[in-house]
Design a protein around this motif. Sequence first.
Motif, PDB file in Angstrom:
ATOM      1  N   GLN A  11      40.166  30.487  53.941  1.00 25.33           N
ATOM      2  CA  GLN A  11      40.021  30.983  52.534  1.00 25.33           C
ATOM      3  C   GLN A  11      39.290  29.806  51.541  1.00 25.33           C
ATOM      4  OE1 GLN A  11      39.806  34.313  53.170  1.00 25.33           O
ATOM      5  NE2 GLN A  11      39.607  33.658  50.853  1.00 25.33           N
ATOM      6  N   LYS A  12      38.012  29.104  52.391  1.00 20.13           N
ATOM      7  CA  LYS A  12      37.359  28.361  52.058  1.00 20.13           C
ATOM      8  C   LYS A  12      35.936  28.822  51.067  1.00 20.13           C
ATOM      9  CE  LYS A  12      38.366  25.259  55.250  1.00 20.13           C
ATOM     10  NZ  LYS A  12      40.133  25.208  54.548  1.00 20.13           N
ATOM     11  N   ASP A  13      35.638  30.165  51.485  1.00 21.00           N
ATOM     12  CA  ASP A  13      34.463  30.260  50.502  1.00 21.00           C
ATOM     13  C   ASP A  13      34.668  31.223  49.686  1.00 21.00           C
ATOM     14  OD1 ASP A  13      31.585  32.359  49.736  1.00 21.00           O
ATOM     15  OD2 ASP A  13      32.650  33.019  52.152  1.00 21.00           O
ATOM     16  N   LYS A  14      34.583  30.408  48.119  1.00 22.09           N
ATOM     17  CA  LYS A  14      34.816  30.933  46.988  1.00 22.09           C
ATOM     18  C   LYS A  14      34.162  32.447  47.122  1.00 22.09           C
ATOM     19  CE  LYS A  14      37.661  27.571  46.108  1.00 22.09           C
ATOM     20  NZ  LYS A  14      38.116  27.359  46.632  1.00 22.09           N
ATOM     21  N   SER A  15      33.162  33.065  46.970  1.00 23.95           N
ATOM     22  CA  SER A  15      32.854  34.513  47.059  1.00 23.95           C
ATOM     23  C   SER A  15      33.744  35.772  47.312  1.00 23.95           C
ATOM     24  CB  SER A  15      31.512  34.547  47.923  1.00 23.95           C
ATOM     25  OG  SER A  15      31.449  34.688  48.549  1.00 23.95           O
ATOM     26  N   ARG A  16      34.572  35.300  48.365  1.00 20.55           N
ATOM     27  CA  ARG A  16      35.579  36.479  49.252  1.00 20.55           C
ATOM     28  C   ARG A  16      36.991  36.318  47.907  1.00 20.55           C
ATOM     29  NH1 ARG A  16      36.234  34.264  55.429  1.00 20.55           N
ATOM     30  NH2 ARG A  16      38.155  36.387  54.795  1.00 20.55           N
ATOM     31  N   LYS A  17      37.572  37.342  47.918  1.00 18.04           N
ATOM     32  CA  LYS A  17      38.302  37.563  47.572  1.00 18.04           C
ATOM     33  C   LYS A  17      39.576  36.482  48.740  1.00 18.04           C
ATOM     34  CE  LYS A  17      39.439  41.560  46.675  1.00 18.04           C
ATOM     35  NZ  LYS A  17      40.061  43.474  47.205  1.00 18.04           N
ATOM     36  N   PRO A  18      40.352  36.416  48.115  1.00 22.18           N
ATOM     37  CA  PRO A  18      41.642  35.868  47.806  1.00 22.18           C
ATOM     38  C   PRO A  18      42.594  36.249  49.484  1.00 22.18           C
ATOM     39  CG  PRO A  18      42.191  34.842  45.648  1.00 22.18           C
ATOM     40  CD  PRO A  18      41.100  36.301  45.760  1.00 22.18           C
ATOM     41  N   VAL A  19      42.923  35.943  50.136  1.00 20.62           N
ATOM     42  CA  VAL A  19      43.730  36.897  50.847  1.00 20.62           C
ATOM     43  C   VAL A  19      45.172  37.823  50.149  1.00 20.62           C
ATOM     44  CG1 VAL A  19      44.675  37.045  53.677  1.00 20.62           C
ATOM     45  CG2 VAL A  19      42.886  35.419  53.259  1.00 20.62           C
ATOM     46  N   LEU A  20      46.003  36.584  49.896  1.00 17.39           N
ATOM     47  CA  LEU A  20      46.850  37.590  49.327  1.00 17.39           C
ATOM     48  C   LEU A  20      46.544  36.713  47.685  1.00 17.39           C
ATOM     49  CD1 LEU A  20      49.683  38.339  48.944  1.00 17.39           C
ATOM     50  CD2 LEU A  20      50.724  35.709  49.227  1.00 17.39           C
ATOM     51  N   ILE A  21      46.435  38.573  46.716  1.00 18.99           N
ATOM     52  CA  ILE A  21      46.716  38.070  45.312  1.00 18.99           C
ATOM     53  C   ILE A  21      48.329  38.570  45.063  1.00 18.99           C
ATOM     54  CG2 ILE A  21      44.571  39.185  45.606  1.00 18.99           C
ATOM     55  CD1 ILE A  21      45.054  41.925  44.371  1.00 18.99           C
ATOM     56  N   LYS A  22      48.206  37.811  43.576  1.00 17.81           N
ATOM     57  CA  LYS A  22      49.669  38.003  43.170  1.00 17.81           C
ATOM     58  C   LYS A  22      50.186  39.838  43.104  1.00 17.81           C
ATOM     59  CE  LYS A  22      48.810  34.045  40.564  1.00 17.81           C
ATOM     60  NZ  LYS A  22      48.467  33.179  40.049  1.00 17.81           N
ATOM     61  N   GLU A  23      48.924  40.234  42.819  1.00 23.21           N
ATOM     62  CA  GLU A  23      49.148  42.189  42.405  1.00 23.21           C
ATOM     63  C   GLU A  23      49.813  42.444  43.374  1.00 23.21           C
ATOM     64  OE1 GLU A  23      46.540  40.016  39.437  1.00 23.21           O
ATOM     65  OE2 GLU A  23      46.430  40.263  41.584  1.00 23.21           O
ATOM     66  N   ASN A  24      49.895  42.024  44.821  1.00 18.88           N
ATOM     67  CA  ASN A  24      50.035  42.309  46.345  1.00 18.88           C
ATOM     68  C   ASN A  24      51.753  41.966  46.276  1.00 18.88           C
ATOM     69  OD1 ASN A  24      47.902  43.639  46.036  1.00 18.88           O
ATOM     70  ND2 ASN A  24      47.559  42.966  47.871  1.00 18.88           N
ATOM     71  N   ILE A  25      52.471  40.738  45.456  1.00 22.66           N
ATOM     72  CA  ILE A  25      53.198  40.362  46.025  1.00 22.66           C
ATOM     73  C   ILE A  25      55.041  41.779  45.184  1.00 22.66           C
ATOM     74  CG2 ILE A  25      54.689  38.954  45.792  1.00 22.66           C
ATOM     75  CD1 ILE A  25      52.956  36.588  45.802  1.00 22.66           C
ATOM     76  N   VAL A  26      55.608  41.805  45.955  1.00 16.97           N
ATOM     77  CA  VAL A  26      56.567  42.773  45.225  1.00 16.97           C
ATOM     78  C   VAL A  26      58.363  42.190  44.977  1.00 16.97           C
ATOM     79  CG1 VAL A  26      58.124  44.609  44.861  1.00 16.97           C
ATOM     80  CG2 VAL A  26      55.460  45.319  45.512  1.00 16.97           C
ATOM     81  N   LEU A  27      58.544  41.691  44.072  1.00 15.50           N
ATOM     82  CA  LEU A  27      60.067  41.094  44.135  1.00 15.50           C
ATOM     83  C   LEU A  27      60.528  42.028  43.973  1.00 15.50           C
ATOM     84  CD1 LEU A  27      58.701  38.829  41.518  1.00 15.50           C
ATOM     85  CD2 LEU A  27      59.005  38.319  43.896  1.00 15.50           C
TER      86      LEU A  27
END
Length: 149
Positions: free
Chosen positions: A3-19
Amino acid sequence: MMQKDKSRKPVLIKENIVLDCKAVTPEEAIIHAGELLLRSGYIKSGYISGMLSRDENFSVYLGNMLAIAHGEKGVRDQILGTGMSVLICPDGIDWHGNLVKIVMGLAAIGDEHMELLMHCANIFSDRERVERLVRCRDRERVYRMFGGI
């Protein structure tokens, strides 16, 4: 990491973590993980059926309480961007006779999945770290454990 390219969405976003996920079957867990990827714009809906099919043909259970749900080669055209989801199921899931407490959904463009799998292998090679992850009730902390990829 990739994820060096800041224009790309992160691979993991916090909303995609389910506890404290309450998935009961592998199929339900795969669908849940896939729906997170779908809602976040990483995949088209057809990818989820490829995830289910992959597990039917070759179990996605990897050991150390981890399953990584991903689609078959035939659904690669359903991937819009490299992304992942994380379901933490403290009560565990009977995954074809194996205990799974963490289910990851994975969609990757090209060979980006290899780097993600290597990163995850480092996390999941340590049983104590896996236990801490399963017990964690702080989404931000789980996100940091994955290195904010």
